[in-house]
Each structure stands twice: as C-alpha cells, then as structure tokens.
Design a protein around this motif. Structure first.
Motif, PDB file in Angstrom:
ATOM      1  N   ARG A 195       4.316  -2.127   8.908  1.00  0.00           N
ATOM      2  CA  ARG A 195       4.372  -2.438  10.338  1.00  0.00           C
ATOM      3  C   ARG A 195       5.561  -1.743  10.995  1.00  0.00           C
ATOM      4  O   ARG A 195       5.440  -1.172  12.076  1.00  0.00           O
ATOM      5  CB  ARG A 195       4.446  -3.950  10.560  1.00  0.00           C
ATOM      6  N   PHE A 196       6.726  -1.773  10.337  1.00  0.00           N
ATOM      7  CA  PHE A 196       7.916  -1.116  10.864  1.00  0.00           C
ATOM      8  C   PHE A 196       7.698   0.388  10.963  1.00  0.00           C
ATOM      9  O   PHE A 196       8.004   1.003  11.982  1.00  0.00           O
ATOM     10  CB  PHE A 196       9.117  -1.430   9.962  1.00  0.00           C
ATOM     11  N   SER A 197       7.143   0.976   9.920  1.00  0.00           N
ATOM     12  CA  SER A 197       6.883   2.418   9.895  1.00  0.00           C
ATOM     13  C   SER A 197       5.909   2.816  10.988  1.00  0.00           C
ATOM     14  O   SER A 197       6.098   3.834  11.671  1.00  0.00           O
ATOM     15  CB  SER A 197       6.341   2.844   8.525  1.00  0.00           C
ATOM     16  N   GLU A 198       4.870   2.031  11.181  1.00  0.00           N
ATOM     17  CA  GLU A 198       3.885   2.345  12.212  1.00  0.00           C
ATOM     18  C   GLU A 198       4.506   2.241  13.603  1.00  0.00           C
ATOM     19  O   GLU A 198       4.250   3.071  14.477  1.00  0.00           O
ATOM     20  CB  GLU A 198       2.664   1.433  12.102  1.00  0.00           C
ATOM     21  N   ARG A 199       5.368   1.247  13.813  1.00  0.00           N
ATOM     22  CA  ARG A 199       6.048   1.129  15.107  1.00  0.00           C
ATOM     23  C   ARG A 199       6.948   2.338  15.354  1.00  0.00           C
ATOM     24  O   ARG A 199       7.025   2.840  16.478  1.00  0.00           O
ATOM     25  CB  ARG A 199       6.850  -0.170  15.180  1.00  0.00           C
TER      26      ARG A 199
ATOM     27  N   ILE B  16      16.336   5.410   2.042  1.00  0.00           N
ATOM     28  CA  ILE B  16      15.610   6.599   2.514  1.00  0.00           C
ATOM     29  C   ILE B  16      14.296   6.808   1.760  1.00  0.00           C
ATOM     30  O   ILE B  16      13.286   7.172   2.360  1.00  0.00           O
ATOM     31  CB  ILE B  16      16.504   7.863   2.462  1.00  0.00           C
ATOM     32  N   GLU B  17      14.271   6.555   0.467  1.00  0.00           N
ATOM     33  CA  GLU B  17      13.036   6.761  -0.313  1.00  0.00           C
ATOM     34  C   GLU B  17      11.942   5.779   0.101  1.00  0.00           C
ATOM     35  O   GLU B  17      10.786   6.160   0.256  1.00  0.00           O
ATOM     36  CB  GLU B  17      13.322   6.637  -1.811  1.00  0.00           C
ATOM     37  N   THR B  18      12.320   4.517   0.282  1.00  0.00           N
ATOM     38  CA  THR B  18      11.346   3.496   0.665  1.00  0.00           C
ATOM     39  C   THR B  18      10.788   3.779   2.051  1.00  0.00           C
ATOM     40  O   THR B  18       9.571   3.730   2.266  1.00  0.00           O
ATOM     41  CB  THR B  18      12.000   2.098   0.628  1.00  0.00           C
ATOM     42  N   LEU B  19      11.678   4.091   2.990  1.00  0.00           N
ATOM     43  CA  LEU B  19      11.226   4.363   4.351  1.00  0.00           C
ATOM     44  C   LEU B  19      10.390   5.645   4.407  1.00  0.00           C
ATOM     45  O   LEU B  19       9.399   5.719   5.138  1.00  0.00           O
ATOM     46  CB  LEU B  19      12.417   4.448   5.302  1.00  0.00           C
ATOM     47  N   TYR B  20      10.763   6.642   3.613  1.00  0.00           N
ATOM     48  CA  TYR B  20       9.975   7.872   3.552  1.00  0.00           C
ATOM     49  C   TYR B  20       8.541   7.563   3.112  1.00  0.00           C
ATOM     50  O   TYR B  20       7.581   8.039   3.721  1.00  0.00           O
ATOM     51  CB  TYR B  20      10.609   8.878   2.593  1.00  0.00           C
ATOM     52  N   LYS B  21       8.400   6.750   2.074  1.00  0.00           N
ATOM     53  CA  LYS B  21       7.052   6.405   1.590  1.00  0.00           C
ATOM     54  C   LYS B  21       6.264   5.642   2.640  1.00  0.00           C
ATOM     55  O   LYS B  21       5.068   5.877   2.831  1.00  0.00           O
ATOM     56  CB  LYS B  21       7.157   5.592   0.303  1.00  0.00           C
ATOM     57  N   GLY B  22       6.936   4.711   3.344  1.00  0.00           N
ATOM     58  CA  GLY B  22       6.259   3.961   4.396  1.00  0.00           C
ATOM     59  C   GLY B  22       5.796   4.864   5.520  1.00  0.00           C
ATOM     60  O   GLY B  22       4.665   4.761   6.001  1.00  0.00           O
ATOM     61  N   LEU B  23       6.669   5.768   5.950  1.00  0.00           N
ATOM     62  CA  LEU B  23       6.312   6.699   7.019  1.00  0.00           C
ATOM     63  C   LEU B  23       5.247   7.692   6.570  1.00  0.00           C
ATOM     64  O   LEU B  23       4.341   8.037   7.334  1.00  0.00           O
ATOM     65  CB  LEU B  23       7.554   7.443   7.517  1.00  0.00           C
TER      66      LEU B  23
ATOM     67  N   ALA C 264      -0.334   9.595   7.174  1.00  0.00           N
ATOM     68  CA  ALA C 264      -1.569  10.001   6.509  1.00  0.00           C
ATOM     69  C   ALA C 264      -2.798   9.269   7.066  1.00  0.00           C
ATOM     70  O   ALA C 264      -3.927   9.654   6.779  1.00  0.00           O
ATOM     71  CB  ALA C 264      -1.459   9.754   5.005  1.00  0.00           C
ATOM     72  N   LYS C 265      -2.581   8.229   7.879  1.00  0.00           N
ATOM     73  CA  LYS C 265      -3.703   7.493   8.464  1.00  0.00           C
ATOM     74  C   LYS C 265      -4.468   8.388   9.430  1.00  0.00           C
ATOM     75  O   LYS C 265      -3.892   9.271  10.067  1.00  0.00           O
ATOM     76  CB  LYS C 265      -3.204   6.275   9.243  1.00  0.00           C
ATOM     77  N   ASP C 266      -5.744   8.134   9.570  1.00  0.00           N
ATOM     78  CA  ASP C 266      -6.586   8.910  10.481  1.00  0.00           C
ATOM     79  C   ASP C 266      -6.027   8.939  11.902  1.00  0.00           C
ATOM     80  O   ASP C 266      -6.104   9.958  12.581  1.00  0.00           O
ATOM     81  CB  ASP C 266      -8.013   8.352  10.515  1.00  0.00           C
ATOM     82  N   ASP C 267      -5.462   7.816  12.356  1.00  0.00           N
ATOM     83  CA  ASP C 267      -4.938   7.736  13.721  1.00  0.00           C
ATOM     84  C   ASP C 267      -3.785   8.706  13.976  1.00  0.00           C
ATOM     85  O   ASP C 267      -3.556   9.114  15.111  1.00  0.00           O
ATOM     86  CB  ASP C 267      -4.439   6.324  14.032  1.00  0.00           C
ATOM     87  N   PHE C 268      -3.029   9.051  12.935  1.00  0.00           N
ATOM     88  CA  PHE C 268      -1.823   9.854  13.102  1.00  0.00           C
ATOM     89  C   PHE C 268      -1.872  11.208  12.406  1.00  0.00           C
ATOM     90  O   PHE C 268      -1.044  12.064  12.687  1.00  0.00           O
ATOM     91  CB  PHE C 268      -0.607   9.077  12.592  1.00  0.00           C
ATOM     92  N   ARG C 269      -2.831  11.400  11.508  1.00  0.00           N
ATOM     93  CA  ARG C 269      -2.933  12.664  10.772  1.00  0.00           C
ATOM     94  C   ARG C 269      -3.135  13.812  11.747  1.00  0.00           C
ATOM     95  O   ARG C 269      -3.969  13.755  12.636  1.00  0.00           O
ATOM     96  CB  ARG C 269      -4.092  12.604   9.781  1.00  0.00           C
ATOM     97  N   GLY C 270      -2.334  14.823  11.596  1.00  0.00           N
ATOM     98  CA  GLY C 270      -2.419  15.973  12.489  1.00  0.00           C
ATOM     99  C   GLY C 270      -1.574  15.838  13.740  1.00  0.00           C
ATOM    100  O   GLY C 270      -1.443  16.788  14.500  1.00  0.00           O
ATOM    101  N   LEU C 271      -0.997  14.658  13.976  1.00  0.00           N
ATOM    102  CA  LEU C 271      -0.143  14.439  15.138  1.00  0.00           C
ATOM    103  C   LEU C 271       1.338  14.426  14.769  1.00  0.00           C
ATOM    104  O   LEU C 271       2.171  14.890  15.529  1.00  0.00           O
ATOM    105  CB  LEU C 271      -0.485  13.110  15.820  1.00  0.00           C
ATOM    106  N   VAL C 272       1.635  13.849  13.622  1.00  0.00           N
ATOM    107  CA  VAL C 272       3.030  13.688  13.214  1.00  0.00           C
ATOM    108  C   VAL C 272       3.119  13.735  11.691  1.00  0.00           C
ATOM    109  O   VAL C 272       2.195  13.333  10.994  1.00  0.00           O
ATOM    110  CB  VAL C 272       3.618  12.354  13.759  1.00  0.00           C
ATOM    111  N   ARG C 273       4.237  14.278  11.219  1.00  0.00           N
ATOM    112  CA  ARG C 273       4.481  14.257   9.780  1.00  0.00           C
ATOM    113  C   ARG C 273       5.925  13.872   9.545  1.00  0.00           C
ATOM    114  O   ARG C 273       6.772  13.996  10.425  1.00  0.00           O
ATOM    115  CB  ARG C 273       4.155  15.597   9.137  1.00  0.00           C
TER     116      ARG C 273
END
Length: 90
Positions: free
Chosen positions: A23-27, A51-58, A63-72
């Motif tokens: 939820r935090f990463s998505e926000r 940093i490792e945990t947050l990197y994995k969350g982000l 990688a979700k369909d809603d964000f793939r191709g918009l942000v990395r």
C-alpha cells in the motif's frame, strides 16, 4: 439508499491481499505520477523500510498492469529512484 454511500477519494488498489509495504509503495508511485515528474529520489531514510525492502515493494508495484510502462524503480549508488517511462503499446 444515498445515506449508505459516501464519496471515497482514496486510491483503490486492484489487489485484494495488500500488505502495509505494498500500500505504501503504491501510494508513492501514484504520487510520483500525479506530480508528472521525470525522476524522483525516494527518501528511504524517512520511511520505516530499508532500501532493499522498499525497492522490492516498488518493483512489484511498477510491474502491475496499471503502472507497467509508466514508471520504473532503479537502485543506484545507495539511492532509490522512480523514473517516468513512455507507455508502451501492446
């Protein structure tokens, strides 16, 4: 029936079993996209995650369909960066 419904201004996650991290990463990703920034450095030290945990969350959110191709998300020299991309055609 109107008394049973109230407007909801928050972002709705498309995942049923969300965790606090997801939820935090998505926000974070939604906020980044709303500001129309090209790049942003995530202030990991202000969060409760390393940093490792947050990197994995982000990474999972990006990688979700809603964000793939918009942000990395990108990790470089101890920094965690969000980078805007052009939406790819399918």
């Amino acid at each position: 029936m109107d008394q049973y419904l109230e407007p909801f201004d928050g972002a709705v996650s498309n995942t049923r079993n969300t965790t606090k991290l997801s939820r935090f990463s998505e926000r974070l990703v939604r906020t980044f996209l709303n500001y129309h920034a090209a790049e942003a450095n995530v202030s990991v030290h202000l969060t409760e995650y390393d940093i490792e945990t947050l990197y994995k969350g982000l990474w999972n959110v990006c990688a979700k369909d809603d964000f793939r191709g918009l942000v990395r998300v990108h990790k470089q020299d101890g920094h965690l960066l969000l980078i805007r991309e052009q939406r790819r055609s399918k």
